[in-house]
Design a protein around this motif. Structure first.
Motif, PDB file in Angstrom:
ATOM      1  N   ILE A 103      52.918  62.655  41.534  1.00 52.45           N
ATOM      2  CA  ILE A 103      51.864  63.072  42.470  1.00 52.45           C
ATOM      3  C   ILE A 103      50.555  62.355  42.149  1.00 52.45           C
ATOM      4  CG2 ILE A 103      50.498  65.026  43.263  1.00 52.45           C
ATOM      5  CD1 ILE A 103      52.924  66.816  42.677  1.00 52.45           C
ATOM      6  N   VAL A 104      50.208  62.305  40.849  1.00 51.47           N
ATOM      7  CA  VAL A 104      48.959  61.667  40.447  1.00 51.47           C
ATOM      8  C   VAL A 104      48.997  60.166  40.733  1.00 51.47           C
ATOM      9  CG1 VAL A 104      47.430  61.167  38.502  1.00 51.47           C
ATOM     10  CG2 VAL A 104      48.484  63.432  38.713  1.00 51.47           C
ATOM     11  N   GLU A 105      50.148  59.534  40.534  1.00 52.16           N
ATOM     12  CA  GLU A 105      50.282  58.098  40.807  1.00 52.16           C
ATOM     13  C   GLU A 105      50.353  57.803  42.307  1.00 52.16           C
ATOM     14  OE1 GLU A 105      52.848  56.935  36.785  1.00 52.16           O
ATOM     15  OE2 GLU A 105      53.747  56.762  38.770  1.00 52.16           O
ATOM     16  N   GLY A 106      50.607  58.818  43.125  1.00 51.48           N
ATOM     17  CA  GLY A 106      50.821  58.638  44.556  1.00 51.48           C
ATOM     18  C   GLY A 106      49.570  58.284  45.326  1.00 51.48           C
ATOM     19  N   ASP A 107      49.738  58.062  46.635  1.00 56.44           N
ATOM     20  CA  ASP A 107      48.642  57.531  47.447  1.00 56.44           C
ATOM     21  C   ASP A 107      47.510  58.529  47.686  1.00 56.44           C
ATOM     22  OD1 ASP A 107      49.927  59.230  49.189  1.00 56.44           O
ATOM     23  OD2 ASP A 107      50.518  57.677  50.615  1.00 56.44           O
ATOM     24  N   GLU A 108      47.703  59.812  47.363  1.00 53.35           N
ATOM     25  CA  GLU A 108      46.630  60.784  47.531  1.00 53.35           C
ATOM     26  C   GLU A 108      45.707  60.863  46.308  1.00 53.35           C
ATOM     27  OE1 GLU A 108      48.655  64.416  48.606  1.00 53.35           O
ATOM     28  OE2 GLU A 108      48.234  64.025  50.716  1.00 53.35           O
ATOM     29  N   MET A 109      46.118  60.181  45.212  1.00 52.20           N
ATOM     30  CA  MET A 109      45.280  60.192  44.011  1.00 52.20           C
ATOM     31  C   MET A 109      45.059  58.751  43.546  1.00 52.20           C
ATOM     32  SD  MET A 109      44.137  63.226  43.267  1.00 52.20           S
ATOM     33  CE  MET A 109      43.790  63.296  41.535  1.00 52.20           C
ATOM     34  N   LEU A 110      45.734  58.308  42.495  1.00 53.28           N
ATOM     35  CA  LEU A 110      45.492  56.968  41.957  1.00 53.28           C
ATOM     36  C   LEU A 110      45.982  55.856  42.877  1.00 53.28           C
ATOM     37  CD1 LEU A 110      46.362  57.453  38.167  1.00 53.28           C
ATOM     38  CD2 LEU A 110      44.102  57.446  39.247  1.00 53.28           C
ATOM     39  N   ASP A 111      46.998  56.145  43.693  1.00 49.05           N
ATOM     40  CA  ASP A 111      47.577  55.129  44.593  1.00 49.05           C
ATOM     41  C   ASP A 111      47.921  53.867  43.798  1.00 49.05           C
ATOM     42  OD1 ASP A 111      48.539  53.919  46.834  1.00 49.05           O
ATOM     43  OD2 ASP A 111      46.616  53.833  47.905  1.00 49.05           O
ATOM     44  N   PHE A 181      34.938  59.273  42.042  1.00 46.95           N
ATOM     45  CA  PHE A 181      35.828  58.137  42.261  1.00 46.95           C
ATOM     46  C   PHE A 181      36.728  58.354  43.484  1.00 46.95           C
ATOM     47  CE2 PHE A 181      34.533  57.653  37.893  1.00 46.95           C
ATOM     48  CZ  PHE A 181      34.424  56.277  37.733  1.00 46.95           C
ATOM     49  N   GLY A 182      36.409  59.347  44.279  1.00 48.91           N
ATOM     50  CA  GLY A 182      37.193  59.600  45.477  1.00 48.91           C
ATOM     51  C   GLY A 182      38.499  60.323  45.213  1.00 48.91           C
ATOM     52  N   LEU A 183      38.651  60.931  44.032  1.00 47.54           N
ATOM     53  CA  LEU A 183      39.891  61.615  43.661  1.00 47.54           C
ATOM     54  C   LEU A 183      39.676  63.128  43.760  1.00 47.54           C
ATOM     55  CD1 LEU A 183      40.685  59.497  40.466  1.00 47.54           C
ATOM     56  CD2 LEU A 183      41.353  59.027  42.832  1.00 47.54           C
ATOM     57  N   SER A 184      39.351  63.589  44.936  1.00 46.89           N
ATOM     58  CA  SER A 184      38.903  64.973  45.103  1.00 46.89           C
ATOM     59  C   SER A 184      39.967  65.918  45.665  1.00 46.89           C
ATOM     60  CB  SER A 184      37.670  64.992  46.022  1.00 46.89           C
ATOM     61  OG  SER A 184      37.962  64.370  47.263  1.00 46.89           O
ATOM     62  N   ARG A 185      41.221  65.497  45.673  1.00 48.31           N
ATOM     63  CA  ARG A 185      42.280  66.367  46.197  1.00 48.31           C
ATOM     64  C   ARG A 185      42.492  67.585  45.299  1.00 48.31           C
ATOM     65  NH1 ARG A 185      44.275  65.844  51.222  1.00 48.31           N
ATOM     66  NH2 ARG A 185      46.343  66.438  50.455  1.00 48.31           N
TER      67      ARG A 185
END
Length: 209
Positions: A103-111, A181-185
């Motif tokens: 999930i963290v590596e996915g496109d909604e976080m680190l992408d 850093f835009g990682l606000s999910r």
């Protein structure tokens, strides 16, 4: 001379860096042709980068990146003039909650598929004590770069057999806002303050010129 003094003297002699995946070799350039050169190789088993963040109020989500590269350059005039850079493979994430890694590596976080690297580049080092300092720099995650300050602690704990050269080791700890850093999910489940720790240990080698 103290272990820290020896560390700084060795760093001041560094003139070039040859870096490979999970390895760094630093050669001294002021020894005569008849004297063996000093080299420093990063020990990947004792080096790494970790993040952790509050998760579900009472837990901590711990994340370790299994692959990184490091580089030290421009240290001819001492550590204060040196430039340190660390490049982390964003797709090498390991967590204490394995199902979360994807999930963290996915496109909604680190992408990580689009942005495979997380990068820290130092801009300034300020000594604060005999074995401590502040390392200022720029952290880049995805397409966002923000300034961060890391607290550096030199590790002077001896390791290995008596008479062996001491490893050169230090840790750098800091914090950043993931929202910056835009990682606000998932703000209700995951905290905003991320603790980052970089630890590196170099092994001293002797090599003929």
């Amino acid at each position: 001379m103290s272990a820290l003094g020896a560390w700084l003297k060795a760093i001041a002699r560094v003139t070039c860096v040859a870096c490979a995946a999970l390895g760094v070799a630093v050669a001294s350039g002021n020894a005569s042709d008849s004297v063996a050169l000093e080299r420093y190789r990063l020990d990947p088993a004792r080096s790494g980068v970790a993040f952790d963040v509050k998760y579900l109020w009472h837990s901590r989500l711990s994340m370790r990146f299994g692959r990184m590269r490091a580089q030290l350059a421009g240290a001819e005039d001492g550590l204060a003039a040196a430039r340190v850079s660390v490049t982390i493979d964003a797709a090498s994430l390991e967590t204490n909650m394995p199902f979360v890694a994807g999930i963290v590596e996915g496109d909604e976080m680190l992408d990580a598929a689009r942005y495979p690297s997380i990068r820290f580049v130092s801009t300034r080092f300020v000594r604060t004590g005999a074995s401590s300092g502040l390392l200022e720099g720029q952290l880049t995650i995805r397409t966002t770069t923000r300034p961060v300050t890391l607290v550096v602690t030199f590790d002077e704990t001896p390791r290995g057999a008596p008479g062996d050269a001491r490893p050169l080791a230090f840790s750098a700890d800091g914090h950043f806002s993931r929202a910056a850093f835009g990682l606000s999910r998932w703000p209700a489940a995951v905290g905003d303050d991320v603790h980052m720790r970089i630890y590196v240990e170099f092994v001293r080698e002797r090599a003929n010129p």
